[in-house]
Design an enzyme around this catalytic site. Sequence first.
Site, PDB file in Angstrom:
ATOM      1  N   ARG A   1     -14.619 -33.415  13.866  1.00 33.45           N
ATOM      2  CA  ARG A   1     -14.871 -33.134  12.439  1.00 33.45           C
ATOM      3  C   ARG A   1     -13.577 -32.800  11.701  1.00 33.45           C
ATOM      4  NH1 ARG A   1     -17.007 -26.910  12.435  1.00 33.45           N
ATOM      5  NH2 ARG A   1     -16.232 -26.396  14.493  1.00 33.45           N
TER       6      ARG A   1
ATOM      7  N   ASP B   1     -26.532 -23.135  19.558  1.00 34.95           N
ATOM      8  CA  ASP B   1     -27.554 -23.200  18.510  1.00 34.95           C
ATOM      9  C   ASP B   1     -28.893 -23.726  19.034  1.00 34.95           C
ATOM     10  OD1 ASP B   1     -26.144 -22.048  16.499  1.00 34.95           O
ATOM     11  OD2 ASP B   1     -25.472 -23.923  15.587  1.00 34.95           O
TER      12      ASP B   1
ATOM     13  N   SER C   1     -17.835 -25.655   7.814  1.00 31.91           N
ATOM     14  CA  SER C   1     -18.083 -26.241   9.135  1.00 31.91           C
ATOM     15  C   SER C   1     -18.050 -27.764   9.105  1.00 31.91           C
ATOM     16  CB  SER C   1     -19.362 -25.711   9.764  1.00 31.91           C
ATOM     17  OG  SER C   1     -20.401 -25.666   8.846  1.00 31.91           O
TER      18      SER C   1
ATOM     19  N   GLU D   1     -30.560 -31.393   1.326  1.00 30.37           N
ATOM     20  CA  GLU D   1     -29.958 -32.637   1.829  1.00 30.37           C
ATOM     21  C   GLU D   1     -30.542 -33.879   1.166  1.00 30.37           C
ATOM     22  OE1 GLU D   1     -31.343 -30.277   3.740  1.00 30.37           O
ATOM     23  OE2 GLU D   1     -29.558 -29.295   4.553  1.00 30.37           O
TER      24      GLU D   1
END
Lengths: 316, 285
Positions: free
Chosen positions: A14, A121, A41, A62
């Site tokens: 990323r 997560d 992030s 989104e």
Amino acid sequence: MNLITNPELKKPSRDGFGKALLELGEKNPDVWVLTADVSESTRTHLFAEKFPQRFVQVGVAEQNMAGIASGIAACGKTVFISAYGVFSPGRNWDQLRVSICYNDVNVNLHASHTGLTVGPDGASHQALEDLSITRCLPNLIVMSPADMEETRKAVHAAAATKTPCYIRTSREKTPVFTTEATPFEIGKANVYHEGKDVAIFAHGIPVYESLKAAESLKKKGIDAAVIDCHTIKPIDKDTIVKYAKQCGHVVTVEEHQINGGLGSAVAEVLAENYPCPMKRHGVYDTFCESGSARELLKKYMLDAEGIEKVVEKAIL
Amino acid sequence: MMKRITNIKKLNLIANTIRQDVVKMLYEAKSGHSAGSIGLADIYTALYFSVLYHDPQKPDWPDRDRHVLSNGHVCPVLYATLANAGYFPKKELMTLRKLGSRLQGHPHRGTLPGIENSSGPLGQGLSQAVGMALVAKAEQKKWRVYCMVSDGEQQEGQIWEAAMLAAKYKLGNLTVIMDRNNIQIDGYTEEVVPLEPLTEKYRAFGWHVIDVDGHNIKQIIDACNESRAVYERPTIIIAHTIPGKAVSFMEHRFEWHGKPPSKEDMDKALAELENVRKLIEEEEI
């Protein structure tokens, strides 16, 4: 030419996205970036700080993000939208299909935090189905780069196309093993390790793990080719058929469900062009669990050791 | 650029023509959405013949006002309006929904001149309109965005996501028109899932709200003009309409939401619309 190195440097893919956005922002005043409450992030905060006029914070929305991006792109802009894979394209598939792909506008989706390696997560946040749901959409190019540098190139390549693209990246720091000199062309797989006994096709983090597996297999007298399929759609048929013919055995390796991802794409190509023994390796139709990235890669046999075992078994 | 018509009688006659075109198109197509399309003829006439800055000869003119249709199923009225404004030949209207036609069952951007967005799945158009308005605002362009939404699609969550964002960015260059016709496929909106109080809801979301009679062309034009003078917030015009307006057997009936007229229905509808036309023609100016 030295296409790959044996790196000390570890960075998440990323980061390559964030870096490329900055480069694009400098170069092209028509580049816009949107995020859905995950600017840091997804690394879009770097662009936001520098080009606030062309950055839109849409909040936790989104579906709206995909639609807003479509409207911006309809005004001639090159747009990147960025969130976690489970939310985009997970949450906004209908908007991706109609507002973006059917409109055929220059909106590029970037998903960070895909695959198992999101880690602690847990299953709700591990995007393992995103390739299945994007690979089927007309007009959409689908990419899953292997490291930070390849991601940077994929983002530039996406910006240069007029059609929508999907780019899949990871949260986890992994070796940056490709170099500035490594070629990157949409739809053209990169062969990083030659071999004649088995062809390993991979994308994302498992590419480097497959290279390590290939080195280890070599000591056992198994000559494995490792091919980085950074573009899942359009899939590189020629390279797949060539290496299937050359090796006779094929294994696909991915941080994704075995249904619908690269494994399926390669199986489709081979079934129609050169049927041969093949093994799809990835996550086997299950939700996974919390754990560190390394622990999960090990448990689901997507680290070098696991891949080595799967390949050995596949060519027996 | 297209010349604006301000004469209400002339505009009413254009709306009547558009209604007749829609009835013929839907009969020819043998499927499609009658009530909403016919009910919107007055609003579309106001938009394309009096409100929007646009040029049918140059559909891609960069400084044009944008019209985004969110509830794509009412596209027959948009197609008929575009053809009457001169975007493409009127005879093409009869190809609606047929193989090889540029008039797709739901609008497709890029296929037909004048179509700004592909639509169909409800709730998606408002976000696209907000995206366009963001660009115009950031680049200090003078063009505006006009977005048509239905009342039924207010049940989609995405509409409210877009409404929040439009208020955040103070999009004074965005005018939304809601077709408040009270019907959706399964019945009356207030029975399927109540939407009211819509005016208060949009006010609470930070919008400027104007309620108008959606068949009164002057009121529609005035409301659009009022929205131009509101700089700090987006405007929604809640246009109260009668689905199937001016065709007696369709008026107010949700059964006509998604159904085309038969030959008999068409003949009856056209005869009624001709009567209305005569009444308009006889009106004093």
